[in-house]
Design an enzyme around this catalytic site. Structure first.
Site, PDB file in Angstrom:
ATOM      1  N   ASP A  48      -7.400  10.540 -31.778  1.00  0.00           N
ATOM      2  CA  ASP A  48      -7.696   9.827 -33.022  1.00  0.00           C
ATOM      3  C   ASP A  48      -6.941   8.484 -32.999  1.00  0.00           C
ATOM      4  O   ASP A  48      -5.708   8.477 -32.880  1.00  0.00           O
ATOM      5  CB  ASP A  48      -7.233  10.703 -34.204  1.00  0.00           C
ATOM      6  CG  ASP A  48      -7.506  10.054 -35.558  1.00  0.00           C
ATOM      7  OD1 ASP A  48      -7.927   8.879 -35.590  1.00  0.00           O
ATOM      8  OD2 ASP A  48      -7.270  10.740 -36.581  1.00  0.00           O
ATOM      9  N   GLU A  97      15.736  -1.605 -15.864  1.00  0.00           N
ATOM     10  CA  GLU A  97      15.671  -0.261 -15.295  1.00  0.00           C
ATOM     11  C   GLU A  97      14.428  -0.154 -14.418  1.00  0.00           C
ATOM     12  O   GLU A  97      14.053   0.918 -13.984  1.00  0.00           O
ATOM     13  CB  GLU A  97      15.657   0.798 -16.389  1.00  0.00           C
ATOM     14  CG  GLU A  97      14.521   0.673 -17.370  1.00  0.00           C
ATOM     15  CD  GLU A  97      14.551   1.759 -18.423  1.00  0.00           C
ATOM     16  OE1 GLU A  97      14.294   2.913 -18.059  1.00  0.00           O
ATOM     17  OE2 GLU A  97      14.826   1.451 -19.597  1.00  0.00           O
ATOM     18  N   CYS A 112      17.474   1.484 -21.509  1.00  0.00           N
ATOM     19  CA  CYS A 112      17.202   0.348 -22.407  1.00  0.00           C
ATOM     20  C   CYS A 112      18.474  -0.325 -22.901  1.00  0.00           C
ATOM     21  O   CYS A 112      18.409  -1.218 -23.740  1.00  0.00           O
ATOM     22  CB  CYS A 112      16.377   0.818 -23.606  1.00  0.00           C
ATOM     23  SG  CYS A 112      14.778   1.425 -23.126  1.00  0.00           S
ATOM     24  N   SER A 122      13.972  13.098 -26.813  1.00  0.00           N
ATOM     25  CA  SER A 122      14.475  11.711 -26.694  1.00  0.00           C
ATOM     26  C   SER A 122      14.609  11.075 -28.076  1.00  0.00           C
ATOM     27  O   SER A 122      15.547  10.315 -28.335  1.00  0.00           O
ATOM     28  CB  SER A 122      13.567  10.869 -25.785  1.00  0.00           C
ATOM     29  OG  SER A 122      12.329  10.570 -26.397  1.00  0.00           O
ATOM     30  N   HIS A 140      16.269  -0.716 -31.598  1.00  0.00           N
ATOM     31  CA  HIS A 140      15.512  -0.535 -30.353  1.00  0.00           C
ATOM     32  C   HIS A 140      14.172   0.117 -30.730  1.00  0.00           C
ATOM     33  O   HIS A 140      14.153   1.117 -31.453  1.00  0.00           O
ATOM     34  CB  HIS A 140      16.293   0.352 -29.380  1.00  0.00           C
ATOM     35  CG  HIS A 140      15.474   0.805 -28.219  1.00  0.00           C
ATOM     36  ND1 HIS A 140      14.808  -0.079 -27.404  1.00  0.00           N
ATOM     37  CD2 HIS A 140      15.171   2.051 -27.739  1.00  0.00           C
ATOM     38  CE1 HIS A 140      14.141   0.599 -26.467  1.00  0.00           C
ATOM     39  NE2 HIS A 140      14.344   1.883 -26.658  1.00  0.00           N
ATOM     40  N   ASN A 174       6.522  -1.066 -25.367  1.00  0.00           N
ATOM     41  CA  ASN A 174       7.938  -0.929 -25.046  1.00  0.00           C
ATOM     42  C   ASN A 174       8.288  -1.837 -23.873  1.00  0.00           C
ATOM     43  O   ASN A 174       7.661  -1.761 -22.810  1.00  0.00           O
ATOM     44  CB  ASN A 174       8.253   0.537 -24.678  1.00  0.00           C
ATOM     45  CG  ASN A 174       9.755   0.821 -24.665  1.00  0.00           C
ATOM     46  OD1 ASN A 174      10.564  -0.081 -24.897  1.00  0.00           O
ATOM     47  ND2 ASN A 174      10.112   2.060 -24.403  1.00  0.00           N
ATOM     48  N   SER A 214      18.522   5.517 -22.999  1.00  0.00           N
ATOM     49  CA  SER A 214      18.490   6.953 -22.710  1.00  0.00           C
ATOM     50  C   SER A 214      19.540   7.309 -21.673  1.00  0.00           C
ATOM     51  O   SER A 214      19.959   6.483 -20.867  1.00  0.00           O
ATOM     52  CB  SER A 214      17.104   7.348 -22.188  1.00  0.00           C
ATOM     53  OG  SER A 214      16.203   7.425 -23.256  1.00  0.00           O
TER      54      SER A 214
HETATM   55  P1  HMG Z   1       3.194  12.856 -29.065  1.00  0.00           P
HETATM   56  O1  HMG Z   1       3.446  14.271 -28.791  1.00  0.00           O
HETATM   57  O2  HMG Z   1       1.995  12.281 -28.480  1.00  0.00           O
HETATM   58  O3  HMG Z   1       3.000  12.500 -30.552  1.00  0.00           O
HETATM   59  O4  HMG Z   1       4.511  12.055 -28.627  1.00  0.00           O
HETATM   60  P2  HMG Z   1       3.233  13.338 -31.929  1.00  0.00           P
HETATM   61  O5  HMG Z   1       2.358  14.493 -31.965  1.00  0.00           O
HETATM   62  O6  HMG Z   1       4.702  13.524 -32.180  1.00  0.00           O
HETATM   63  O7  HMG Z   1       2.672  12.218 -32.917  1.00  0.00           O
HETATM   64  C1  HMG Z   1       3.328  11.007 -33.024  1.00  0.00           C
HETATM   65  C2  HMG Z   1       3.250  10.597 -34.483  1.00  0.00           C
HETATM   66  O8  HMG Z   1       1.875  10.353 -34.793  1.00  0.00           O
HETATM   67  C3  HMG Z   1       3.732  11.698 -35.439  1.00  0.00           C
HETATM   68  O9  HMG Z   1       4.363  11.031 -36.500  1.00  0.00           O
HETATM   69  C4  HMG Z   1       2.440  12.306 -35.921  1.00  0.00           C
HETATM   70  O10 HMG Z   1       2.532  12.931 -37.200  1.00  0.00           O
HETATM   71  C5  HMG Z   1       1.531  11.115 -35.963  1.00  0.00           C
HETATM   72  P3  HMG Z   1       5.844  11.510 -36.979  1.00  0.00           P
HETATM   73  O11 HMG Z   1       5.718  12.894 -37.427  1.00  0.00           O
HETATM   74  O12 HMG Z   1       6.728  11.388 -35.757  1.00  0.00           O
HETATM   75  O13 HMG Z   1       6.199  10.509 -38.044  1.00  0.00           O
HETATM   76  N1  HMG Z   1       0.096  11.431 -35.870  1.00  0.00           N
HETATM   77  C6  HMG Z   1      -0.849  10.825 -36.600  1.00  0.00           C
HETATM   78  N2  HMG Z   1      -0.776   9.848 -37.528  1.00  0.00           N
HETATM   79  C7  HMG Z   1      -1.935   9.428 -38.110  1.00  0.00           C
HETATM   80  N3  HMG Z   1      -3.150   9.939 -37.783  1.00  0.00           N
HETATM   81  C8  HMG Z   1      -3.271  10.928 -36.854  1.00  0.00           C
HETATM   82  C9  HMG Z   1      -2.080  11.413 -36.219  1.00  0.00           C
HETATM   83  N4  HMG Z   1      -1.835  12.334 -35.265  1.00  0.00           N
HETATM   84  C10 HMG Z   1      -0.488  12.350 -35.068  1.00  0.00           C
HETATM   85  N5  HMG Z   1      -4.464  11.400 -36.551  1.00  0.00           N
HETATM   86  C11 HMG Z   1       6.186  10.415 -28.305  1.00  0.00           C
HETATM   87  C12 HMG Z   1       5.052  10.893 -29.192  1.00  0.00           C
HETATM   88  C13 HMG Z   1       6.838   9.211 -28.918  1.00  0.00           C
HETATM   89  C14 HMG Z   1       7.213  11.530 -28.161  1.00  0.00           C
HETATM   90  C15 HMG Z   1       5.575  10.074 -26.915  1.00  0.00           C
HETATM   91  O14 HMG Z   1       4.753   8.939 -27.046  1.00  0.00           O
HETATM   92  C16 HMG Z   1       6.628   9.782 -25.852  1.00  0.00           C
HETATM   93  O15 HMG Z   1       7.112  10.684 -25.171  1.00  0.00           O
HETATM   94  N6  HMG Z   1       6.985   8.478 -25.671  1.00  0.00           N
HETATM   95  C17 HMG Z   1       7.982   8.046 -24.681  1.00  0.00           C
HETATM   96  C18 HMG Z   1       9.403   8.413 -25.085  1.00  0.00           C
HETATM   97  C19 HMG Z   1       9.914   7.614 -26.261  1.00  0.00           C
HETATM   98  O16 HMG Z   1       9.422   6.561 -26.574  1.00  0.00           O
HETATM   99  N7  HMG Z   1      11.024   8.118 -26.878  1.00  0.00           N
HETATM  100  C20 HMG Z   1      11.642   7.410 -27.982  1.00  0.00           C
HETATM  101  C21 HMG Z   1      13.144   7.658 -28.097  1.00  0.00           C
HETATM  102  S1  HMG Z   1      13.993   7.480 -26.518  1.00  0.00           S
HETATM  103  C22 HMG Z   1      14.102   5.755 -26.294  1.00  0.00           C
HETATM  104  O17 HMG Z   1      13.852   4.996 -27.169  1.00  0.00           O
HETATM  105  C23 HMG Z   1      14.478   5.284 -24.912  1.00  0.00           C
HETATM  106  C24 HMG Z   1      13.349   4.662 -24.121  1.00  0.00           C
HETATM  107  O18 HMG Z   1      13.014   3.401 -24.629  1.00  0.00           O
HETATM  108  C25 HMG Z   1      13.726   4.576 -22.655  1.00  0.00           C
HETATM  109  C26 HMG Z   1      15.036   3.915 -22.257  1.00  0.00           C
HETATM  110  O19 HMG Z   1      16.058   4.037 -22.890  1.00  0.00           O
HETATM  111  O20 HMG Z   1      15.007   3.310 -21.187  1.00  0.00           O
HETATM  112  C27 HMG Z   1      12.083   5.505 -24.176  1.00  0.00           C
END
Ligand code: HMG
Length: 447
Positions: A34, A86, A118, A211, A243, A288, A321
């Site tokens: 979606d 990184e 990051c 994460s 971030h 990102n 991270s």
């Molecule tokens: P996911 O499992 O695809 O998504 O992973 P979800 O099911 O948690 O849904 C995401 C959000 O969309 C949720 O909102 C849902 O409710 C919503 P929340 O509850 O979190 O507020 N949603 C909807 N909204 C509207 N209409 C819909 C709908 N369906 C769902 N139909 C995840 C999401 C971010 C975990 C994934 O994309 C991921 O693994 N990303 C990479 C890791 C990441 O970014 N982590 C962030 C913290 S760590 C960090 O920042 C370090 C980093 O930058 C690296 C570094 O340090 O080098 C990553």
């Protein structure tokens, strides 16, 4: 808010993004998701990615070129060049050494990379501030440059992106300043496997939900450490930059901090709309960029608010991270940075999902020994509007095409290979980026 101004401060900043982007709505359709999930759940609109000819080095060098060329005489004064990344291109040779060669920085310049997910660029800024206080007549260049890659069809895929932010750090004694920093930082470190990239992989491994909780816990702990040092005497700035691996992470972070501070639960959202959301407009259109992500929000804020930021306080939260968290504050100065983000965004090309997959694969295909011979003659790679182009690898050595810059006019006037190879013939061109930013295209200003 800022207890004591440090000597090293941000003098200016520049940005660089890859050439191509795909819209999240198109990606959602192709992945049978979606579109509202990407748009509203993650807060993403467009994902910028590297095509052939672009890598961490070309992004870093271009961002640096964009900040150095804004004023003559800057390049000669650079005595320190740190690249936070990184997604380096070699297990040993630094991205900073490539940047040093491509920009022809002074031979007396100290060059190295800092890697910590990051967090690398923030570590670089703190180091550069200390260095500048001992070398007030010189400038330090801190470049955050990264390519965020996850497996195709994975949950992380829509949070990809690529880009660089170059920050020029100078002394408050000698320079016009954009942003000074407090000498107080709240820190938190924790040995966790929330996100990492083994050296044998091009894509990251991530425990997504974990994460997010590591980020939020690190933020609260770093904030508490900051508050302890100021003995809870003052409140932190309302204007906050987090971030932003995806824009709604900043929303989660703001909300968590609001709750942690015991503030009125009814008002976190209007406060977010007013103080945090406006700086995220570029993150929504890039994705990102790992270590540059929070500095992209800073650049976006400069572009949106300009002189209105003068004397305002801001809090920054940097998370890498693994993990390392830093919460720190700053105050905007009289000088306004003009990173021209919108202009760079509008210079990109939109592609469909099929082309995104193809171009990403072709970009990765250049990352193997011998790729130079196969691709160097392709006309798309000698696109003269880009100052630096990665042409592939020959004899285990990366080959870059450098379009010579006329520092006075900003024109590219000739081209040369960074090695002893013969020079491809290219015409003289005018600079690609000259027009002024249309602020009407930006949403929501800080009141
Ligand atoms: P996911 O499992 O695809 O998504 O992973 P979800 O099911 O948690 O849904 C995401 C959000 O969309 C949720 O909102 C849902 O409710 C919503 P929340 O509850 O979190 O507020 N949603 C909807 N909204 C509207 N209409 C819909 C709908 N369906 C769902 N139909 C995840 C999401 C971010 C975990 C994934 O994309 C991921 O693994 N990303 C990479 C890791 C990441 O970014 N982590 C962030 C913290 S760590 C960090 O920042 C370090 C980093 O930058 C690296 C570094 O340090 O080098 C990553």
């Amino acid at each position: 808010m800022v207890k004591k101004e440090a000597d090293g401060a941000i003098v200016d900043l520049g940005v660089a993004f890859p050439r191509y982007f795909v819209k999240h709505d198109a990606l959602a359709a192709a992945r049978d998701v979606d579109p509202a999930k990407f748009r509203f759940g993650l807060g993403c609109e467009e994902m910028t990615f590297c095509g052939p000819g672009e890598d961490t080095v070309t992004l870093a060098a271009t961002a640096a070129w964009n900040v150095l060329r804004q004023k003559t005489g800057r390049l000669e004064r650079v005595g320190l060049c740190i690249v936070g990344t990184e997604s380096g291109v070699d297990g040993s040779k630094s991205v900073a050494s490539h940047v040093h060669g491509l920009l022809r920085l002074p031979p007396t310049c100290r060059v190295f990379d800092i890697q910590h997910a990051c967090y690398g660029a923030t570590a670089g800024i703190q180091m550069a501030r200390a260095w500048v206080s001992r070398h007030p007549s010189q400038l330090a260049l801190v470049i955050a440059s990264d390519i965020a890659r996850y497996e195709r069809y994975s949950a992380g895929e829509p949070t990809q992106g690529a880009g660089a932010v170059a920050l020029l750090i100078g002394s408050t004694e000698t320079e016009d300043i954009c942003l000074t920093f407090s000498n107080i930082s709240g820190m938190h470190a924790s040995d966790v496997y929330d996100f990492w990239r083994p050296t044998y992989q091009k894509t990251a491994v991530v425990r997504g939900k974990f994460s997010i909780s590591c980020y939020l816990e690190g933020m609260v702990a770093a904030y508490e450490h900051y508050m302890e040092q100021i003995q809870h005497e003052e409140s932190t700035p309302t204007l906050q930059l987090f971030h932003a691996p995806f824009p709604h992470m900043a929303r989660k972070a703001h909300r968590r901090l609001w709750e942690h501070r015991g503030l009125d639960p009814e008002t976190w959202e209007p406060a977010y709309t007013r103080w945090v959301a406006p700086s995220l407009w570029a993150n929504r259109r890039i994705g990102n960029i790992y270590t540059g992500s929070v500095y992209l929000s800073l650049a976006a804020l400069f572009e949106l608010e300009g002189e209105a930021l003068q004397d305002r306080d801001v809090a920054l939260f940097s998370y890498g991270s693994g993990s390392c968290s830093e919460y720190f504050t700053g105050r905007f100065g009289a000088h306004t940075a003009t990173p021209r983000i919108l202009e760079h965004l509008n210079a990109r090309e939109e592609v469909d999902v099929e082309q995104y997959e193809l171009l990403s694969e072709r970009s990765l295909a250049l990352e193997s020994n011998g790729s130079f011979a196969a691709t160097s003659l392709q006309s798309e790679l000698t696109d003269v509007e880009r100052p630096f182009i990665f042409l592939g690898i020959r004899d285990h050595e990366r080959v870059y095409l450098q379009n010579e810059a006329d520092w006075q006019s900003g024109c590219f006037v000739a081209a040369r290979l960074q090695t002893s190879e013969s020079i491809p013939t290219v015409p003289v061109v005018e600079p690609a980026l000259t027009s002024s930013v249309q602020h009407s295209q930006l949403d929501g200003a800080i009141s």
